[in-house]
Write a protein that holds these residues in place. Structure first.
Motif, short mmCIF file in Angstrom:
data_model
loop_
_atom_site.label_atom_id
_atom_site.label_comp_id
_atom_site.label_asym_id
_atom_site.label_seq_id
_atom_site.Cartn_x
_atom_site.Cartn_y
_atom_site.Cartn_z
N UNK A 253 0.81 -1.22 -0.02
CA UNK A 253 -0.17 0.03 0.07
C UNK A 253 0.98 1.35 0.11
N UNK A 254 0.37 2.43 0.02
CA UNK A 254 1.08 3.66 0.17
C UNK A 254 1.68 3.94 1.59
N UNK A 255 2.96 3.77 1.78
CA UNK A 255 3.83 3.83 3.06
C UNK A 255 3.58 4.94 3.67
N UNK A 270 -4.61 7.11 4.12
CA UNK A 270 -5.25 6.39 5.22
C UNK A 270 -6.39 5.36 4.65
N UNK A 271 -6.68 4.49 5.44
CA UNK A 271 -7.75 3.66 4.98
C UNK A 271 -7.15 2.19 4.49
N UNK A 272 -7.72 1.72 3.55
CA UNK A 272 -7.47 0.49 2.83
C UNK A 272 -6.19 0.43 2.05
N UNK A 273 -5.91 1.88 1.46
CA UNK A 273 -4.85 1.81 0.54
C UNK A 273 -3.60 2.10 1.11
N UNK A 274 -3.53 2.43 2.53
CA UNK A 274 -2.54 2.85 3.44
C UNK A 274 -1.77 1.75 4.10
N UNK A 275 -0.43 1.88 3.99
CA UNK A 275 0.27 0.76 4.86
C UNK A 275 1.06 1.50 5.94
N UNK A 276 0.53 0.95 7.08
CA UNK A 276 0.90 1.72 8.51
C UNK A 276 1.60 0.67 9.35
N UNK A 277 2.15 1.12 10.46
CA UNK A 277 3.00 0.31 11.39
C UNK A 277 1.86 -0.31 12.12
#
Length: 424
Positions: A253-255, A270-277
């Motif tokens: 996803x978008x880092x 943010x959301x389903x397209x985001x890559x979060x910790x």
């Protein structure tokens, strides 16, 4: 200040509202690529069942909600982002200049490489338009074949069964919900579904679909299935193709960082397209569930208006109701290297509990038919509560989750929620 938000799902809407609350004079443009007002995909199964009408899926009920908040809603799709010129090109030819940008474009259904997947009568179950097509075909007694028995597939299956169809499900994994459940748990869910009249094929692929009336579906085990409707629920992937060559770093996803900012200052995701910790696994993940999307949107929006917001982390959280059988999966449910685990299974009673530990911290768990203290299981995993001697007690008797939480979390100031649950 002009804030452009790409995506009109829950993350985009919450972000727009949060920005308006904290920046009453700023300009906000919300871009969504569907003709309907912003709605929740998670409400589509309730639409299929008949519990709500289409307006019941809308995220905000007032038809003037966005106008009242002075949020401009644009119906188009993002084609590209120019980080140097600070603008977004849309599918309708518009070019929107931005000061701050939020990428909240969500997910797109995976289209498996199957001959005939584009035939009439084959549908995803992702948009309101998909739902309309499915409702027209999924009439009582209709033969429906669903491709995929993952988390989303099981939610769709619940709605289809309620419509009185003859349902078959094909899952290429060796069990149902393979990304959420181990072999025992996944097998128990399959047994439950078959007892409810659903034909389940696991370890099997759809090899081809022939356009006919009815559709003729050939499976990898040689079986031929006739269907009036085929639903493709083979998973989803982040909708980020338009970011190719943009300079915005994307992995799965978008880092993003802890502020949900990308590698480009002023651009967030943010959301389903985001890559979060993920604080439990210690890795970045795409966590495609609405509670995480909402919190990410809130944090991103605060930072977009100059406040300091920090994401405390995301955790894999899944609670699933499959034809009345509740199952859960939290954190590293498969366990970690060097860890320990304990399982308790009563197939006759339809109950299964699996706990995973690293040292004295519960890092993940699974349950089937075990609805006691689901909140406690989540709290132990998300809170990374050090259990001390209670870890060994749980290894001996995993049902003592509430006792372990109260004894361990109380000492660490994390116990009030579990205490409230016990009082209820």
């Amino acid at each position: 200040m002009h804030h452009v938000i790409l995506g009109a799902g829950p993350a985009g809407v919450i972000a727009a509202e949060t920005i308006r609350k904290h920046a009453p004079a700023d300009r906000i443009t919300l871009v969504g690529d569907e003709p309907e007002p912003p709605y929740s995909r998670m409400a589509i199964p309730y639409l299929l069942i008949g519990n709500v009408d289409e307006s019941g899926t809308y995220l905000r009920k007032s038809p003037t909600h966005f106008t009242d908040l002075r949020i401009d809603v644009v119906r188009a799709r993002a084609k590209s982002v120019d980080v140097e010129k600070r603008n977004v090109e849309l599918s309708d030819g518009q070019v929107l200049a931005f000061d701050k940008l939020l990428i909240a474009t969500g997910s797109t259904p995976v289209r498996p490489p199957i001959r005939g997947i584009d035939c009439a009568g084959v549908h995803n179950c992702w948009t309101l338009d998909d739902a309309r097509a499915i409702m027209a075909l999924a009439v009582p007694g209709a033969r429906v074949l669903q491709l995929g028995a993952g988390f989303i597939g099981c939610i769709i299956m619940e709605a289809l069964a309620a419509r009185g169809v003859q349902l078959s499900v094909v899952e290429m994994g060796d069990r149902m919900v393979p990304r959420m459940m181990g072999p025992t748990a996944g097998g128990m869910i399959r047994d439950w579904c078959e007892a409810k009249g659903v034909k389940v094929y696991t370890g099997t692929k759809v090899e081809s679909i022939e356009s006919a009336a009815p559709l003729k579906v050939r499976l990898s085990d040689g079986t031929h299935v006739a269907a009036d409707l085929v639903i493709s629920a083979a998973g989803v992937k982040p909708s980020i193709g338009f970011l190719e060559n943009s300079g915005i770093t994307c992995l799965l996803g978008v880092l993003t960082d802890e502020h949900l900012q990308t590698n480009v200052p002023g651009i967030y995701a943010a959301g389903d397209c985001a890559e979060a910790f993920d604080k439990v696994s210690g890795q970045t993940i795409v966590s495609a569930i609405q509670p995480n999307a909402a919190e990410q949107a809130r944090v991103a929006a605060l930072n977009m208006v100059g406040q300091t917001g920090e994401l405390k982390g995301v955790t894999q959280i899944n609670v699933l109701d499959t034809l009345g059988l509740v199952s859960t999966s939290f954190g590293n449910w498969q366990g970690v290297a060097g860890g320990q685990h304990v399982e308790l299974t009563d197939k006759a009673a339809g109950r299964h509990l699996s706990l995973q530990f690293k040292d004295d911290v519960m890092v993940g768990c699974n349950s089937v038919g075990w609805t006691d203290h689901v909140g406690v299981m989540r709290g132990l995993v998300e809170g990374q509560v050090r259990l001390g001697e209670w870890k060994d007690r749980l290894m001996h008797d995993p049902t003592r989750l509430m006792d372990a939480y109260l004894a361990s979390a109380q000492a660490q100031g994390q116990w009030s929620g579990a205490a409230d649950e016990r009082r209820r």
